[in-house]
Design a protein around this motif. Structure first.
Motif, PDB file in Angstrom:
ATOM      1  N   MET A 117       2.683  -3.380 -10.614  1.00  0.00           N
ATOM      2  CA  MET A 117       3.637  -3.963 -11.554  1.00  0.00           C
ATOM      3  C   MET A 117       3.760  -5.472 -11.337  1.00  0.00           C
ATOM      4  O   MET A 117       3.840  -6.244 -12.285  1.00  0.00           O
ATOM      5  CB  MET A 117       4.995  -3.276 -11.405  1.00  0.00           C
ATOM      6  N   THR A 118       3.772  -5.878 -10.082  1.00  0.00           N
ATOM      7  CA  THR A 118       3.878  -7.322  -9.835  1.00  0.00           C
ATOM      8  C   THR A 118       2.646  -8.040 -10.386  1.00  0.00           C
ATOM      9  O   THR A 118       2.756  -9.121 -10.962  1.00  0.00           O
ATOM     10  CB  THR A 118       3.988  -7.626  -8.322  1.00  0.00           C
ATOM     11  N   GLN A 119       1.501  -7.413 -10.244  1.00  0.00           N
ATOM     12  CA  GLN A 119       0.290  -8.039 -10.760  1.00  0.00           C
ATOM     13  C   GLN A 119       0.265  -7.994 -12.292  1.00  0.00           C
ATOM     14  O   GLN A 119      -0.205  -8.914 -12.949  1.00  0.00           O
ATOM     15  CB  GLN A 119      -0.943  -7.349 -10.190  1.00  0.00           C
ATOM     16  N   HIS A 120       0.761  -6.890 -12.817  1.00  0.00           N
ATOM     17  CA  HIS A 120       0.857  -6.768 -14.261  1.00  0.00           C
ATOM     18  C   HIS A 120       1.736  -7.881 -14.820  1.00  0.00           C
ATOM     19  O   HIS A 120       1.439  -8.489 -15.847  1.00  0.00           O
ATOM     20  CB  HIS A 120       1.442  -5.395 -14.607  1.00  0.00           C
ATOM     21  N   TYR A 121       2.799  -8.128 -14.116  1.00  0.00           N
ATOM     22  CA  TYR A 121       3.702  -9.200 -14.527  1.00  0.00           C
ATOM     23  C   TYR A 121       2.982 -10.537 -14.630  1.00  0.00           C
ATOM     24  O   TYR A 121       3.176 -11.305 -15.568  1.00  0.00           O
ATOM     25  CB  TYR A 121       4.854  -9.303 -13.524  1.00  0.00           C
ATOM     26  N   LEU A 122       2.123 -10.785 -13.677  1.00  0.00           N
ATOM     27  CA  LEU A 122       1.383 -12.041 -13.710  1.00  0.00           C
ATOM     28  C   LEU A 122       0.309 -12.036 -14.799  1.00  0.00           C
ATOM     29  O   LEU A 122       0.043 -13.055 -15.433  1.00  0.00           O
ATOM     30  CB  LEU A 122       0.717 -12.295 -12.356  1.00  0.00           C
ATOM     31  N   ALA A 123      -0.277 -10.873 -15.005  1.00  0.00           N
ATOM     32  CA  ALA A 123      -1.400 -10.805 -15.934  1.00  0.00           C
ATOM     33  C   ALA A 123      -0.961 -10.882 -17.392  1.00  0.00           C
ATOM     34  O   ALA A 123      -1.687 -11.382 -18.251  1.00  0.00           O
ATOM     35  CB  ALA A 123      -2.201  -9.536 -15.694  1.00  0.00           C
ATOM     36  N   LEU A 157       0.831  -1.207   0.000  1.00  0.00           N
ATOM     37  CA  LEU A 157       0.000   0.000   0.000  1.00  0.00           C
ATOM     38  C   LEU A 157       0.868   1.260   0.000  1.00  0.00           C
ATOM     39  O   LEU A 157       0.471   2.309  -0.509  1.00  0.00           O
ATOM     40  CB  LEU A 157      -0.923  -0.003   1.217  1.00  0.00           C
ATOM     41  N   ASP A 158       2.061   1.118   0.548  1.00  0.00           N
ATOM     42  CA  ASP A 158       2.996   2.242   0.486  1.00  0.00           C
ATOM     43  C   ASP A 158       3.600   2.377  -0.911  1.00  0.00           C
ATOM     44  O   ASP A 158       4.116   3.420  -1.277  1.00  0.00           O
ATOM     45  CB  ASP A 158       4.143   2.032   1.489  1.00  0.00           C
ATOM     46  N   ASN A 159       3.570   1.297  -1.657  1.00  0.00           N
ATOM     47  CA  ASN A 159       4.196   1.302  -2.990  1.00  0.00           C
ATOM     48  C   ASN A 159       3.216   0.716  -3.994  1.00  0.00           C
ATOM     49  O   ASN A 159       3.455  -0.313  -4.623  1.00  0.00           O
ATOM     50  CB  ASN A 159       5.476   0.460  -2.965  1.00  0.00           C
ATOM     51  N   ARG A 160       2.131   1.416  -4.153  1.00  0.00           N
ATOM     52  CA  ARG A 160       1.020   0.888  -4.947  1.00  0.00           C
ATOM     53  C   ARG A 160       1.420   0.546  -6.364  1.00  0.00           C
ATOM     54  O   ARG A 160       1.062  -0.477  -6.918  1.00  0.00           O
ATOM     55  CB  ARG A 160      -0.106   1.925  -4.984  1.00  0.00           C
ATOM     56  N   LYS A 161       2.166   1.465  -6.973  1.00  0.00           N
ATOM     57  CA  LYS A 161       2.528   1.202  -8.363  1.00  0.00           C
ATOM     58  C   LYS A 161       3.376  -0.059  -8.449  1.00  0.00           C
ATOM     59  O   LYS A 161       3.251  -0.833  -9.405  1.00  0.00           O
ATOM     60  CB  LYS A 161       3.273   2.400  -8.942  1.00  0.00           C
ATOM     61  N   PHE A 162       4.239  -0.215  -7.492  1.00  0.00           N
ATOM     62  CA  PHE A 162       5.066  -1.432  -7.486  1.00  0.00           C
ATOM     63  C   PHE A 162       4.183  -2.673  -7.394  1.00  0.00           C
ATOM     64  O   PHE A 162       4.377  -3.643  -8.129  1.00  0.00           O
ATOM     65  CB  PHE A 162       6.058  -1.397  -6.321  1.00  0.00           C
ATOM     66  N   PHE A 163       3.195  -2.596  -6.546  1.00  0.00           N
ATOM     67  CA  PHE A 163       2.297  -3.758  -6.452  1.00  0.00           C
ATOM     68  C   PHE A 163       1.604  -4.014  -7.779  1.00  0.00           C
ATOM     69  O   PHE A 163       1.509  -5.153  -8.244  1.00  0.00           O
ATOM     70  CB  PHE A 163       1.244  -3.545  -5.358  1.00  0.00           C
ATOM     71  N   LEU A 174      -7.149  -4.173 -13.702  1.00  0.00           N
ATOM     72  CA  LEU A 174      -6.905  -3.648 -12.361  1.00  0.00           C
ATOM     73  C   LEU A 174      -5.482  -3.138 -12.203  1.00  0.00           C
ATOM     74  O   LEU A 174      -5.237  -2.144 -11.524  1.00  0.00           O
ATOM     75  CB  LEU A 174      -7.165  -4.736 -11.315  1.00  0.00           C
ATOM     76  N   ALA A 175      -4.552  -3.816 -12.856  1.00  0.00           N
ATOM     77  CA  ALA A 175      -3.152  -3.479 -12.657  1.00  0.00           C
ATOM     78  C   ALA A 175      -2.746  -2.199 -13.386  1.00  0.00           C
ATOM     79  O   ALA A 175      -1.881  -1.460 -12.927  1.00  0.00           O
ATOM     80  CB  ALA A 175      -2.258  -4.633 -13.111  1.00  0.00           C
ATOM     81  N   GLU A 176      -3.385  -1.952 -14.523  1.00  0.00           N
ATOM     82  CA  GLU A 176      -3.065  -0.718 -15.252  1.00  0.00           C
ATOM     83  C   GLU A 176      -4.132   0.321 -14.971  1.00  0.00           C
ATOM     84  O   GLU A 176      -5.214   0.005 -14.499  1.00  0.00           O
ATOM     85  CB  GLU A 176      -3.011  -1.007 -16.756  1.00  0.00           C
ATOM     86  N   ASP A 177      -3.825   1.536 -15.285  1.00  0.00           N
ATOM     87  CA  ASP A 177      -4.774   2.606 -15.007  1.00  0.00           C
ATOM     88  C   ASP A 177      -5.734   2.808 -16.164  1.00  0.00           C
ATOM     89  O   ASP A 177      -5.778   3.868 -16.777  1.00  0.00           O
ATOM     90  CB  ASP A 177      -4.030   3.908 -14.715  1.00  0.00           C
ATOM     91  N   PHE A 178      -6.528   1.806 -16.441  1.00  0.00           N
ATOM     92  CA  PHE A 178      -7.423   1.960 -17.578  1.00  0.00           C
ATOM     93  C   PHE A 178      -8.449   3.051 -17.351  1.00  0.00           C
ATOM     94  O   PHE A 178      -8.869   3.720 -18.274  1.00  0.00           O
ATOM     95  CB  PHE A 178      -8.118   0.633 -17.890  1.00  0.00           C
ATOM     96  N   ARG A 179      -8.813   3.205 -16.122  1.00  0.00           N
ATOM     97  CA  ARG A 179      -9.842   4.223 -15.875  1.00  0.00           C
ATOM     98  C   ARG A 179      -9.393   5.607 -16.275  1.00  0.00           C
ATOM     99  O   ARG A 179     -10.199   6.470 -16.596  1.00  0.00           O
ATOM    100  CB  ARG A 179     -10.259   4.192 -14.412  1.00  0.00           C
ATOM    101  N   ASP A 190      -5.338  -5.864  -4.937  1.00  0.00           N
ATOM    102  CA  ASP A 190      -5.776  -5.448  -6.274  1.00  0.00           C
ATOM    103  C   ASP A 190      -6.838  -4.359  -6.167  1.00  0.00           C
ATOM    104  O   ASP A 190      -6.813  -3.360  -6.881  1.00  0.00           O
ATOM    105  CB  ASP A 190      -6.391  -6.635  -7.025  1.00  0.00           C
ATOM    106  N   LEU A 191      -7.775  -4.595  -5.270  1.00  0.00           N
ATOM    107  CA  LEU A 191      -8.861  -3.626  -5.127  1.00  0.00           C
ATOM    108  C   LEU A 191      -8.438  -2.403  -4.323  1.00  0.00           C
ATOM    109  O   LEU A 191      -8.696  -1.262  -4.709  1.00  0.00           O
ATOM    110  CB  LEU A 191     -10.060  -4.281  -4.425  1.00  0.00           C
TER     111      LEU A 191
END
Lengths: 228, 228, 228, 228
Positions: free
Chosen positions: C110-116, C102-108, D115-120, C177-178
């Motif tokens: 990115m990790t999810q983007h990596y999986l997606a 939560l302190d590094n939202r964009k980093f999080f 969710l991971a990208e800023d689509f909104r 994610d949310l």
DNA sequence: CATGAATGAGACTTCATTCAT
DNA sequence: CATGAATGAAGTCTCATTCAT
């Protein structure tokens, strides 16, 4: 969607006029670049309908220019001076022409644009469409005065009235090209006004009959500039 | 894919020239309508690269016109006649100008197109981009001859050399507008050749010094044509 | 042009670090969309040079994510409570994880983007490149605590430590994610904080050993949902 | 060229659906990278037309994801077991969700990508465009079952149905992130199937009402992990 | 006839990646 | 090795013109 139908020929004509009027307003203000869409909108009909009345944008553009010549003709008519001298009359006509174009710069540009691009290739070859016709109608205003000058022996006998008219007219347009592009130029005074004055004087002087003058042939000493 | 690279400034200049050359070929042949893509193809590079060298199509178009003036300049240089009379020289220069334009009709149209449309609004305001500069460079060729005529007392003292030059030049372009549009016209003979000859003669005559001549002011009898 | 050359391996390493550092700064701020150009500029070298150090953008992106895991690891290390109870320890670790993300939202993201996305298809298959390795290194922090719980009979015997860890971890990421997408969410309080608290409690409760509990098999009454 | 036209609103809707269908096929197969051009081609219309229906690629992408939720909804509807026990029902719904995502891995990735990208930030803020709406529509399927469980005293009274639903759902997505990335994973059996089963059991157990259980507050011994 | 919809062509951009020096 | 230059692919937009209803 509800809309009007142009059943009668008269109604049809009204529509065409409306389109033309819209086109004129917009072309004269912003030039060829105006989207057809916008013209249709201003005429309160759809783009597709516009195409029922004009084959394409170019034909509409040319028609708009043609319209402009009617206004110019009025101006020339008003400039006629039945009892003025030939020189005064010619002077007045040329100034009326130039004045009009400076008052309607965009219109002038459109006429030049018409010459510069190959519009004739892109519009129907119906002579009624062509600008030439319209322009030809203006010629007599000038030619008659010149012919009067011929009769009075003011101008060189070997100068045909039509040629003189063309030369004077095109000199004016040539200068207008520059004057009109010079946004900052005040219309009726300053450098450009003076230049037009000088140009007209030179033309009139140059065309004046003189005892000692010969033909138009290139001087003998110009062999290397192939003659035309 | 393998390609060329323009590393040095000189190389870069060469590349720009190459693009320009391709653009010239195509614009001079088919006018503004040529797709940028096609110009790039002819210059053997990608559209993206072309856009590295020219901000947009208009800038390329104007640059192509500028290029044309260089060729015109050569032609004028060749037309100089150091020991010819003033009139012969002027005559030669004007004919060279007209000849060149008739030989390169599309180029001439492009110059007029440039004046008729608002290209200056669409390209960077860098003065090096503007055509005016290029045109100004040609002025001295004519002005010097005229000034020689002034010194010799051939031309009216109250006529500034620059004004005379402008008048002569624009008369020529005005006539060219028509001549060039007349596809069927043979270049060096016939009606147009004669017309140019007459026009030049008239200009020269009209500018000639004469003892009896007065100023440029509008004659008294022209009050209704607001004065310029 | 003058520039530095990376002769020694050490210098080479320094460069790679510099690029990575620039990439991190920018990716963590603006995500994958940052142009390579910009990263290179911030690392004070050219795009082409950057490509000497990283095969492509994706590899750099993944490397940047890897870097982020190092920081996360520090955070986890700090969260370790050698003498806390198993539940306290697990709680602390999960909260540390969530806090960090939560302190590094964009980093999080990115990790999810990596999986997606299919990043693995686009980067070299060198296992050192893969994120999995890095993630695996973090596992023991949690697994050890869980295993301690197993030994103490706190958790169901039929629950493998690794599975429990995965479930807890992925539940946290699922909620992140949310939470992370909810820009307005305050980090350490409010709805999301409470939700995480509840989720962790549920997990811990659910994994707790109980006398009366059977296996994982789907209940008998679920024939139509093909079993897995 | 001849083409179809969508005159009525209904027709227009059909067209939009057709585009969406093409987009779905391609996005679900190859992800965001599919060229707009190709989508248009598959929908048998021009790129320009596609842009009449969708503001940009992102909006189309999001719409394609929305579409996917409709199919998911059908699946959930089919999973409803009116006369099953609460636990059986919840179990069935969660499995249906997971099953569907494993059957449509790319689709799941797209939802996570969203969710991971800023689509909104990149699509119109029209709420109808947003995915949130679509997701919200699915909530009741799960929430209702949970509420039934509440009424029956099966679940902790201090656990709100919505929260429980979110936790269960996001745990599932969290695990799906991994399962889906594991190309080799067979869908309905093996490690992942077992893991999902365990996870669901844990959640259900953890949420179960118990006499001896207190609140959600962090245990006393966790002062250093700032509280949320 | 009137029109909304469709379209093809082309301008202009951005950007990851590669090439030549 | 470092880099500026080149490029191909694709997104987005505008617009004149045409088609189907």
């Amino acid at each position: 969607m509800t809309y009007l139908q142009a059943r009668s020929d008269e109604e049809k004509n009204r529509r065409k006029k409306a389109i033309l009027s819209a086109a004129k307003d917009l072309f004269y203000e912003r030039g060829y670049g105006v989207p057809v869409e916008e013209i249709a909108a201003r005429a309160k009909l759809s783009k597709a309908t516009l195409y029922l009345y004009f084959k394409n944008k170019d034909e509409l553009y040319v028609a708009a220019i043609r319209e402009g010549f009617l206004t110019l003709e009025e101006r020339l008519q008003n400039a006629i001076q039945p009892d003025g001298s030939v020189e005064e009359s010619l002077n007045a006509l040329l100034h009326a022409f130039v004045d009009h174009m400076l008052d309607n710069r965009k219109f002038f540009r459109m006429t030049q644009h018409y010459l510069a691009e190959d519009f004739r290739e892109r519009i129907s070859s119906d002579p009624d469409q062509l600008l030439e016709q319209e322009i030809n109608r203006l010629f007599p205003y000038v030619t008659q005065v010149i012919e009067r000058g011929m009769d009075q022996g003011i101008f060189r006998k070997d100068l045909k009235a039509g040629d003189f008219r063309t030369i004077a007219w095109r000199m004016a347009t040539g200068l207008l090209d520059l004057a009109v592009a010079d946004e900052s130029a005040s219309i009726r005074e300053g450098r450009w006004a003076e230049l037009f004055r000088k140009a007209i004087t030179i033309i009139l002087e140059g065309a004046r009959a003189r005892r000692d003058k010969g033909g138009w042939s290139p001087e003998k000493g110009r062999p290397e500039v192939a003659g035309f």
